[in-house]
Design a protein around this motif. Structure first.
Motif, PDB file in Angstrom:
ATOM      1  N   THR A  23      -0.246  -1.186  14.936  1.00  0.00           N
ATOM      2  CA  THR A  23       0.060  -2.528  14.402  1.00  0.00           C
ATOM      3  C   THR A  23       0.921  -2.450  13.144  1.00  0.00           C
ATOM      4  N   ILE A  24       0.858  -1.324  12.417  1.00  0.00           N
ATOM      5  CA  ILE A  24       1.773  -1.163  11.274  1.00  0.00           C
ATOM      6  C   ILE A  24       2.703   0.037  11.495  1.00  0.00           C
ATOM      7  N   GLY A  25       2.730   0.565  12.720  1.00  0.00           N
ATOM      8  CA  GLY A  25       3.619   1.686  13.021  1.00  0.00           C
ATOM      9  C   GLY A  25       3.151   3.000  12.414  1.00  0.00           C
ATOM     10  N   LEU A  26       1.847   3.093  12.145  1.00  0.00           N
ATOM     11  CA  LEU A  26       1.291   4.298  11.514  1.00  0.00           C
ATOM     12  C   LEU A  26       0.989   5.345  12.586  1.00  0.00           C
ATOM     13  N   THR A  27       1.119   6.626  12.216  1.00  0.00           N
ATOM     14  CA  THR A  27       0.771   7.708  13.128  1.00  0.00           C
ATOM     15  C   THR A  27      -0.426   8.464  12.582  1.00  0.00           C
ATOM     16  N   LEU A  28      -1.446   8.649  13.429  1.00  0.00           N
ATOM     17  CA  LEU A  28      -2.576   9.508  13.076  1.00  0.00           C
ATOM     18  C   LEU A  28      -2.350  10.852  13.735  1.00  0.00           C
ATOM     19  N   ASP A  29      -2.691  11.949  13.039  1.00  0.00           N
ATOM     20  CA  ASP A  29      -2.573  13.248  13.710  1.00  0.00           C
ATOM     21  C   ASP A  29      -3.786  13.446  14.625  1.00  0.00           C
ATOM     22  N   ALA A  30      -3.837  14.607  15.280  1.00  0.00           N
ATOM     23  CA  ALA A  30      -4.863  14.833  16.305  1.00  0.00           C
ATOM     24  C   ALA A  30      -6.276  14.746  15.736  1.00  0.00           C
ATOM     25  N   SER A  31      -6.408  14.972  14.421  1.00  0.00           N
ATOM     26  CA  SER A  31      -7.722  14.895  13.791  1.00  0.00           C
ATOM     27  C   SER A  31      -7.950  13.568  13.080  1.00  0.00           C
ATOM     28  N   GLY A  32      -7.056  12.630  13.280  1.00  0.00           N
ATOM     29  CA  GLY A  32      -7.262  11.296  12.740  1.00  0.00           C
ATOM     30  C   GLY A  32      -6.695  11.063  11.345  1.00  0.00           C
ATOM     31  N   TRP A  33      -5.989  12.059  10.795  1.00  0.00           N
ATOM     32  CA  TRP A  33      -5.461  11.912   9.433  1.00  0.00           C
ATOM     33  C   TRP A  33      -4.150  11.125   9.428  1.00  0.00           C
ATOM     34  N   ALA A  34      -3.988  10.295   8.421  1.00  0.00           N
ATOM     35  CA  ALA A  34      -2.733   9.582   8.189  1.00  0.00           C
ATOM     36  C   ALA A  34      -2.238   9.921   6.785  1.00  0.00           C
ATOM     37  N   ASP A  35      -0.935   9.874   6.596  1.00  0.00           N
ATOM     38  CA  ASP A  35      -0.336  10.109   5.290  1.00  0.00           C
ATOM     39  C   ASP A  35      -0.571   8.872   4.405  1.00  0.00           C
ATOM     40  N   VAL A  36      -1.129   9.103   3.212  1.00  0.00           N
ATOM     41  CA  VAL A  36      -1.504   7.993   2.329  1.00  0.00           C
ATOM     42  C   VAL A  36      -0.280   7.163   1.923  1.00  0.00           C
ATOM     43  N   ASP A  37       0.802   7.835   1.501  1.00  0.00           N
ATOM     44  CA  ASP A  37       2.002   7.101   1.071  1.00  0.00           C
ATOM     45  C   ASP A  37       2.543   6.241   2.212  1.00  0.00           C
ATOM     46  N   ASP A  38       2.557   6.836   3.406  1.00  0.00           N
ATOM     47  CA  ASP A  38       3.080   6.140   4.582  1.00  0.00           C
ATOM     48  C   ASP A  38       2.214   4.920   4.907  1.00  0.00           C
ATOM     49  N   LEU A  39       0.892   5.103   4.870  1.00  0.00           N
ATOM     50  CA  LEU A  39      -0.029   3.996   5.137  1.00  0.00           C
ATOM     51  C   LEU A  39       0.227   2.844   4.160  1.00  0.00           C
ATOM     52  N   ILE A  40       0.354   3.173   2.873  1.00  0.00           N
ATOM     53  CA  ILE A  40       0.541   2.138   1.854  1.00  0.00           C
ATOM     54  C   ILE A  40       1.882   1.424   2.028  1.00  0.00           C
ATOM     55  N   ARG A  41       2.933   2.206   2.264  1.00  0.00           N
ATOM     56  CA  ARG A  41       4.259   1.589   2.475  1.00  0.00           C
ATOM     57  C   ARG A  41       4.253   0.643   3.664  1.00  0.00           C
ATOM     58  N   ARG A  42       3.669   1.092   4.755  1.00  0.00           N
ATOM     59  CA  ARG A  42       3.667   0.275   5.974  1.00  0.00           C
ATOM     60  C   ARG A  42       2.780  -0.962   5.821  1.00  0.00           C
ATOM     61  N   ALA A  43       1.654  -0.810   5.097  1.00  0.00           N
ATOM     62  CA  ALA A  43       0.797  -1.964   4.827  1.00  0.00           C
ATOM     63  C   ALA A  43       1.572  -2.994   3.999  1.00  0.00           C
ATOM     64  N   ASN A  44       2.226  -2.518   2.947  1.00  0.00           N
ATOM     65  CA  ASN A  44       2.976  -3.421   2.068  1.00  0.00           C
ATOM     66  C   ASN A  44       4.058  -4.168   2.840  1.00  0.00           C
ATOM     67  N   ARG A  45       4.727  -3.439   3.732  1.00  0.00           N
ATOM     68  CA  ARG A  45       5.785  -4.055   4.545  1.00  0.00           C
ATOM     69  C   ARG A  45       5.251  -5.195   5.405  1.00  0.00           C
ATOM     70  N   LYS A  46       3.966  -5.079   5.804  1.00  0.00           N
ATOM     71  CA  LYS A  46       3.344  -6.133   6.628  1.00  0.00           C
ATOM     72  C   LYS A  46       2.692  -7.215   5.771  1.00  0.00           C
ATOM     73  N   GLY A  47       2.892  -7.132   4.456  1.00  0.00           N
ATOM     74  CA  GLY A  47       2.359  -8.170   3.587  1.00  0.00           C
ATOM     75  C   GLY A  47       0.947  -7.891   3.080  1.00  0.00           C
ATOM     76  N   VAL A  48       0.435  -6.684   3.344  1.00  0.00           N
ATOM     77  CA  VAL A  48      -0.893  -6.324   2.829  1.00  0.00           C
ATOM     78  C   VAL A  48      -0.683  -5.629   1.480  1.00  0.00           C
ATOM     79  N   ALA A  49      -1.137  -6.278   0.409  1.00  0.00           N
ATOM     80  CA  ALA A  49      -0.945  -5.727  -0.931  1.00  0.00           C
ATOM     81  C   ALA A  49      -1.984  -4.635  -1.174  1.00  0.00           C
ATOM     82  N   LEU A  50      -1.559  -3.395  -0.949  1.00  0.00           N
ATOM     83  CA  LEU A  50      -2.450  -2.242  -1.113  1.00  0.00           C
ATOM     84  C   LEU A  50      -1.726  -1.255  -2.019  1.00  0.00           C
ATOM     85  N   THR A  51      -2.422  -0.775  -3.049  1.00  0.00           N
ATOM     86  CA  THR A  51      -1.832   0.222  -3.954  1.00  0.00           C
ATOM     87  C   THR A  51      -2.625   1.518  -3.851  1.00  0.00           C
TER      88      THR A  51
END
Ligand code: HQG
Length: 181
Positions: A23-51
């Motif tokens: 839903t925000i174009g995020l990728t999880l690796d095989a163990s479920g990890w996501a990159d924090v910077d990427d998660l925050i950038r993509r959330a912000n782009r969707k209007g979710v104010a997350l720092t």
């Protein structure tokens, strides 16, 4: 962060880290990890104010410790509850003699017939204490608490895992191991 804001962001993080990263174009690796910077950038782009500060606050203060940062602090994952395919890598663990599952009356006929099945999540979720199971059941209505003969299951060769946040996981609970049926 207000309690309401924390809950809203925690739900958002559960959605993207357990169920629908796309839903925000995020990728999880095989163990479920996501990159924090990427998660925050993509959330912000969707209007979710997350720092970064808000994310760290949620990881630390979340009532069920749902999320975990890796050693570097650069990756985040949910400790359990996924419906997307991930391999969390928990080692099999010996459960206590009894575990608990909170559900509601309308599921009891099906549970009597086929035991506890995992539904859309990877595992059946069990709690070490009744109070937690009551909270889990209460999400759906008047809770019904089932006592699971986990020790007996383990001795029969059923595998159990304990997530980083203390939830007990197993593939299924056959009806014969539900003590309170
Ligand atoms: C029921 C939340 C019909 C089962 C919670 C449950 C937990 C059956 C529902 C975690 C059945 C599945 C997991 C069968 C089981 N026939 N119904 N054979 N076997 N059920 O949400 O355990 O807040 O997938 O009793 O607090 O409710 O997301 O599992 O009612 O820790 O972190 O089918 O999720 O944590 O529902 O909850 P779920 P759950 P979070």
């Amino acid at each position: 962060l207000s309690a309401a804001e924390e809950k809203r962001l925690s739900k958002f993080m559960s959605l993207v880290l357990r169920h629908q990263p796309e839903t925000i174009g995020l990728t999880l690796d095989a163990s479920g990890w996501a990159d924090v910077d990427d998660l925050i950038r993509r959330a912000n782009r969707k209007g979710v104010a997350l720092t970064h500060d808000m994310l760290r606050y949620i990881v630390t203060h979340n009532d069920k410790q749902r999320f975990r940062l890796d050693e570097t602090g650069q990756r985040i994952r949910a400790s359990q509850g996924h419906s997307v395919p991930v391999e969390l890598g928990y080692a099999p663990a010996t459960p206590p003699e009894f575990l608990y599952h909170g559900t509601v009356a309308k599921f009891m006929n099906a549970i009597q017939a086929e035991g506890l099945q995992r539904g859309s999540r990877h595992h059946v979720h069990l709690s070490a204490d009744r109070t937690t199971a009551e909270h889990v059941g209460a999400r759906r209505g008047q809770p019904v608490i089932l006592t699971i003969r986990a020790g007996a299951m383990a001795r029969e060769g059923y595998a159990f895992y304990r997530s980083d946040n203390g939830v007990w996981l197993t593939d299924e609970v056959p009806a014969a191991f539900i003590a309170s049926l």
